[in-house]
Design a protein around this motif. Sequence first.
Motif, PDB file in Angstrom:
ATOM      1  N   ALA A  31       0.768  -1.392  -0.138  1.00  0.00           N
ATOM      2  CA  ALA A  31       0.062  -0.046  -0.031  1.00  0.00           C
ATOM      3  C   ALA A  31       0.970   1.186   0.160  1.00  0.00           C
ATOM      4  N   GLY A  79      -1.020   9.117  -4.108  1.00  0.00           N
ATOM      5  CA  GLY A  79      -2.311   8.856  -3.205  1.00  0.00           C
ATOM      6  C   GLY A  79      -2.399   8.757  -1.733  1.00  0.00           C
ATOM      7  N   MET A  80      -3.210   8.516  -1.229  1.00  0.00           N
ATOM      8  CA  MET A  80      -3.390   8.296   0.223  1.00  0.00           C
ATOM      9  C   MET A  80      -3.955   6.842   0.430  1.00  0.00           C
ATOM     10  N   VAL A  81      -3.273   6.034   1.468  1.00  0.00           N
ATOM     11  CA  VAL A  81      -3.670   4.982   1.965  1.00  0.00           C
ATOM     12  C   VAL A  81      -4.970   5.148   3.162  1.00  0.00           C
ATOM     13  N   HIS A  82      -6.083   4.400   2.835  1.00  0.00           N
ATOM     14  CA  HIS A  82      -7.113   4.226   3.749  1.00  0.00           C
ATOM     15  C   HIS A  82      -7.198   2.854   4.015  1.00  0.00           C
ATOM     16  N   ASP A  83      -7.569   2.691   5.398  1.00  0.00           N
ATOM     17  CA  ASP A  83      -7.755   1.341   5.997  1.00  0.00           C
ATOM     18  C   ASP A  83      -9.394   0.772   5.941  1.00  0.00           C
ATOM     19  N   LEU A  84      -9.677  -0.066   5.539  1.00  0.00           N
ATOM     20  CA  LEU A  84     -11.192  -0.629   5.628  1.00  0.00           C
ATOM     21  C   LEU A  84     -11.382  -1.355   6.741  1.00  0.00           C
ATOM     22  N   ASP A  85     -10.327  -1.496   7.498  1.00  0.00           N
ATOM     23  CA  ASP A  85     -10.540  -2.350   8.798  1.00  0.00           C
ATOM     24  C   ASP A  85     -10.674  -3.782   8.502  1.00  0.00           C
ATOM     25  N   TYR A 138      -6.713  -2.523   2.208  1.00  0.00           N
ATOM     26  CA  TYR A 138      -6.433  -1.062   2.146  1.00  0.00           C
ATOM     27  C   TYR A 138      -6.798  -0.602   0.732  1.00  0.00           C
TER      28      TYR A 138
END
Lengths: 63, 300
Positions: free
Chosen positions: A39, A48-54, A58
């Motif tokens: 990621a 870009g930016m990394v987002h965690d969907l938990d 990612y």
Amino acid sequence: MEIDIKHNIVAAITMHTQKVEGGVPIFYVKDKEELVKVATYIAKATLGMVHDLDNGTYIVVKH
Amino acid sequence: MNSVPVVVLSILTGTWARIYLLRIDYRIYPSYPQGYVIHVMLGAIAAFLGAVAVPAIISKDYQAATFLALAATQFREIRTLERETLSNMEATELVPRGKAYIEGIARVFEARNYLALLTALLTSLTAYLTPGATAVKFGCALIFGALLPVLIRPVVQGQVIGDVADVEIAPIEFDGPMLIVADVRIMNIGLETVRQVYRKQGLGVIIKPRNPNATATLANVGQRQAIAHDAAGQLGIHKDIDEPDYTPLVRRQISTGCVVMAIVPSEPQPEALLTAVRNVPILEGARKKPLASRAGRLVD
């Protein structure tokens, strides 16, 4: 004129093959460590930016 | 009375007005020599137009006076000039100013040019209207012309955030990947390394509007971007173009109208952040006054 695609999911990185499908590039990884590494690399390459969907997934989003 | 000395005096006071209002300021672009030359020269031209208006009318040269009015409209170009320059520079800013801030700055530059014109015009008018000897006329005109910009400045300066809202530090928290300041979920930060930087170096701030007018003003997206830009500009920002995670975001607590921001400054000094946020100007375009309406007062 400069054209830039924004607010768009660039890639999804997941540990679970069943959880992500569709039109974005999907990267399957084996564990959390690889998840973070891949990621980060994709985010750096695409600005870009990394987002965690938990949920072991990612996404990299271009804002 | 000989009009030439009056015109010269008025040009001088008008130009002085422009120089006085062209302060070196952290936020008002441009604090560079070239920018100064451009604006002092335009101010001097505006002062000239204002200075010759009264003598032209007194000598019954109405054609000249009309022509001056026409020439004054050219100063509208100043706003376009500033807007274009700032818009072109926008892509180079780590935290952009935003369109509303640019519009505000452009408007200020245009307005200050008209103030130079007005100062020159009123100086020459004073010289003509003051009774007595020529020396008295000139003395009065000079004093009036020199003092006018000093008196005008507080009036045209406008308000800052600190005038309409209370600004306080609020802790940065995380719920999983979610960055939270004062119960407002600001953004999803995926990487633990980034979250650690926020925990260690980040600062949260909450801006509490004091009345519905301030609430409406702070709701404006452009006003909020201006807050982020000024805070980042003054404290320095821990960010580069390939690190969007550190972009300071200003979000609204929709239940209360409070506005919160999370930022990772180069130096995490809470007092400096509070000072920076309190001194962000209220943008003219963002300013709203629901309390001035009947419906607004009923809601309050």
